[in-house]
Scaffold this motif. Structure first.
Motif, PDB file in Angstrom:
ATOM      1  N   ARG A 202       0.829  -1.207   0.000  1.00  0.00           N
ATOM      2  CA  ARG A 202       0.000   0.000   0.000  1.00  0.00           C
ATOM      3  C   ARG A 202       0.860   1.252   0.000  1.00  0.00           C
ATOM      4  O   ARG A 202       0.589   2.217  -0.725  1.00  0.00           O
ATOM      5  CB  ARG A 202      -0.930  -0.005   1.216  1.00  0.00           C
ATOM      6  CG  ARG A 202      -2.095  -0.961   1.114  1.00  0.00           C
ATOM      7  CD  ARG A 202      -3.169  -0.659   2.159  1.00  0.00           C
ATOM      8  NE  ARG A 202      -2.652  -0.838   3.508  1.00  0.00           N
ATOM      9  CZ  ARG A 202      -2.726  -1.972   4.197  1.00  0.00           C
ATOM     10  NH1 ARG A 202      -3.281  -3.041   3.634  1.00  0.00           N
ATOM     11  NH2 ARG A 202      -2.277  -2.057   5.424  1.00  0.00           N
ATOM     12  N   LYS A 203       1.898   1.255   0.835  1.00  0.00           N
ATOM     13  CA  LYS A 203       2.764   2.427   0.943  1.00  0.00           C
ATOM     14  C   LYS A 203       3.465   2.727  -0.376  1.00  0.00           C
ATOM     15  O   LYS A 203       3.686   3.888  -0.729  1.00  0.00           O
ATOM     16  CB  LYS A 203       3.795   2.199   2.046  1.00  0.00           C
ATOM     17  CG  LYS A 203       4.618   3.417   2.399  1.00  0.00           C
ATOM     18  CD  LYS A 203       5.357   3.243   3.712  1.00  0.00           C
ATOM     19  CE  LYS A 203       6.377   2.142   3.647  1.00  0.00           C
ATOM     20  NZ  LYS A 203       7.208   2.052   4.882  1.00  0.00           N
ATOM     21  N   ALA A 204       3.803   1.667  -1.121  1.00  0.00           N
ATOM     22  CA  ALA A 204       4.461   1.854  -2.418  1.00  0.00           C
ATOM     23  C   ALA A 204       3.474   2.202  -3.527  1.00  0.00           C
ATOM     24  O   ALA A 204       3.880   2.477  -4.664  1.00  0.00           O
ATOM     25  CB  ALA A 204       5.220   0.582  -2.791  1.00  0.00           C
ATOM     26  N   GLY A 205       2.166   2.216  -3.218  1.00  0.00           N
ATOM     27  CA  GLY A 205       1.145   2.538  -4.212  1.00  0.00           C
ATOM     28  C   GLY A 205       0.992   1.460  -5.271  1.00  0.00           C
ATOM     29  O   GLY A 205       0.650   1.756  -6.424  1.00  0.00           O
ATOM     30  N   LEU A 206       1.215   0.202  -4.878  1.00  0.00           N
ATOM     31  CA  LEU A 206       1.199  -0.889  -5.860  1.00  0.00           C
ATOM     32  C   LEU A 206       0.046  -1.867  -5.661  1.00  0.00           C
ATOM     33  O   LEU A 206       0.099  -2.998  -6.168  1.00  0.00           O
ATOM     34  CB  LEU A 206       2.539  -1.635  -5.807  1.00  0.00           C
ATOM     35  CG  LEU A 206       3.757  -0.812  -6.216  1.00  0.00           C
ATOM     36  CD1 LEU A 206       5.030  -1.631  -6.119  1.00  0.00           C
ATOM     37  CD2 LEU A 206       3.597  -0.242  -7.625  1.00  0.00           C
ATOM     38  N   ASP A 207      -1.006  -1.461  -4.960  1.00  0.00           N
ATOM     39  CA  ASP A 207      -2.185  -2.315  -4.840  1.00  0.00           C
ATOM     40  C   ASP A 207      -2.712  -2.652  -6.229  1.00  0.00           C
ATOM     41  O   ASP A 207      -2.869  -1.768  -7.082  1.00  0.00           O
ATOM     42  CB  ASP A 207      -3.290  -1.596  -4.045  1.00  0.00           C
ATOM     43  CG  ASP A 207      -3.052  -1.673  -2.550  1.00  0.00           C
ATOM     44  OD1 ASP A 207      -2.604  -2.728  -2.078  1.00  0.00           O
ATOM     45  OD2 ASP A 207      -3.289  -0.664  -1.855  1.00  0.00           O
ATOM     46  N   GLY A 208      -2.962  -3.932  -6.483  1.00  0.00           N
ATOM     47  CA  GLY A 208      -3.473  -4.361  -7.779  1.00  0.00           C
ATOM     48  C   GLY A 208      -2.391  -4.660  -8.789  1.00  0.00           C
ATOM     49  O   GLY A 208      -2.662  -5.292  -9.817  1.00  0.00           O
ATOM     50  N   LYS A 209      -1.164  -4.219  -8.528  1.00  0.00           N
ATOM     51  CA  LYS A 209      -0.069  -4.446  -9.476  1.00  0.00           C
ATOM     52  C   LYS A 209       0.818  -5.625  -9.066  1.00  0.00           C
ATOM     53  O   LYS A 209       1.523  -6.182  -9.907  1.00  0.00           O
ATOM     54  CB  LYS A 209       0.772  -3.182  -9.619  1.00  0.00           C
ATOM     55  CG  LYS A 209      -0.014  -2.012 -10.207  1.00  0.00           C
ATOM     56  CD  LYS A 209       0.865  -0.780 -10.370  1.00  0.00           C
ATOM     57  CE  LYS A 209       0.063   0.369 -10.990  1.00  0.00           C
ATOM     58  NZ  LYS A 209       0.899   1.586 -11.170  1.00  0.00           N
ATOM     59  N   VAL A 210       0.776  -5.956  -7.787  1.00  0.00           N
ATOM     60  CA  VAL A 210       1.505  -7.137  -7.305  1.00  0.00           C
ATOM     61  C   VAL A 210       0.556  -7.946  -6.434  1.00  0.00           C
ATOM     62  O   VAL A 210      -0.469  -7.446  -5.963  1.00  0.00           O
ATOM     63  CB  VAL A 210       2.770  -6.738  -6.499  1.00  0.00           C
ATOM     64  CG1 VAL A 210       3.750  -5.971  -7.374  1.00  0.00           C
ATOM     65  CG2 VAL A 210       2.400  -5.919  -5.264  1.00  0.00           C
TER      66      VAL A 210
END
Length: 276
Positions: A202-210
């Motif tokens: 979540r912190k990296a803004g990658l929800d749905g991408k990994v």
């Protein structure tokens, strides 16, 4: 001893006061335990408004409350984990919080008992990657197409190397960099603890991408460690304080306070660890 007259009474008062002062001085005498906050290890250590908070800060304060003769200092100063370990070995620092047990560390650090907490480890893959693994042998069979990204200097790197036959890239110093490397195809998996990984995604803004693969690849306990220079009597006091905090349920309560991620981070079926 008998005291008579005004002079004797005055002398007695002084003697009593001196004895009381000596007792008080002994009562407040404390042993200082030097440590540091570890960078990139949330929620063990969390930067908040310029201060270090987190699970380990709470554990430090709980130890001090349990044994007022111990005072833990330096946990508002940040260190990367490799430097903190080096300072424990050199005697510049005394204790460190939340260390995985590895062969390398066991050679020159002391582990306090009981363990502070335990976590599981999972692999993360890109969402568009159909790869599915349930054992380390599955990862080994991928060869150079199964590179695992991990954080430099952390205990899980040594653990992965101990398992053998795995391609490991531990060049990055934080989770966000590794997740970006994963997304860019510079590794097939990223290896991280749970609870913890959902927050990093979540912190990296990658929800749905990994995505976090469901197989639990390992479980590890984390400990308070000390440099070998620390007196045995002080280690005994640390062990006693931790045993009391464990028996009272305080360690479990503090863990629950800081590791609250879930449904994603709920317990999953454990797979057997294939070793080579």
């Amino acid at each position: 001893m008998k005291f008579t007259g005004h002079g004797g009474m005055a002398f007695a008062a002084i003697a009593i006061a001196a004895a009381a002062w000596g007792t008080s001085a002994r009562a407040v005498e404390v042993i200082e335990l030097r440590t540091a906050a570890q960078q990139a290890t949330a929620p063990k250590f969390v930067a908040a408004d310029g201060a270090a908070t987190g699970l380990c800060i709470d554990i430090h304060r709980a130890i001090e409350k349990q044994d007022p003769g111990l005072r833990i200092t330096g946990d508002q100063q940040w260190r990367p984990l490799p430097r903190l370990e080096a300072e424990l070995r050199s005697g510049a620092l005394d204790i460190g919080c939340g260390f995985m047990r590895t062969r390398e560390r066991e050679a020159d650090l002391s582990y306090a008992e009981p363990a502070l907490f335990a976590v599981s480890y999972h692999l993360v893959a890109r969402s568009d990657d159909p790869v599915d693994v349930v054992s380390w042998d599955d990862v080994r069979n991928l060869g150079d197409k199964g590179t695992i990204l991990a954080i430099h200097g952390f205990g899980q790197v040594a653990r992965l190397r101990e398992l053998g036959g795995l391609a490991v890239d531990s060049g990055a110093t934080d989770a966000a960099t590794n997740l970006r490397k994963l997304l860019a195809g510079r590794g097939r998996f990223y290896y991280h603890r749970s609870p913890g990984i959902a927050a990093e995604i979540r912190k990296a803004g990658l929800d749905g991408k990994v995505r976090v693969l469901p197989a639990m690849m390992d479980t590890q306990r984390f400990y308070l460690v000390a440099g070998r220079h620390l007196a045995a009597s002080t280690m005994t006091r640390l062990n006693r304080a931790l045993a009391q905090l464990d028996a009272s349920g305080e360690l479990k309560r503090l863990f629950g306070k800081w590791y609250e991620e879930v449904p994603l981070e709920a317990p999953l079926p454990k797979v057997a660890l294939a070793r080579r």
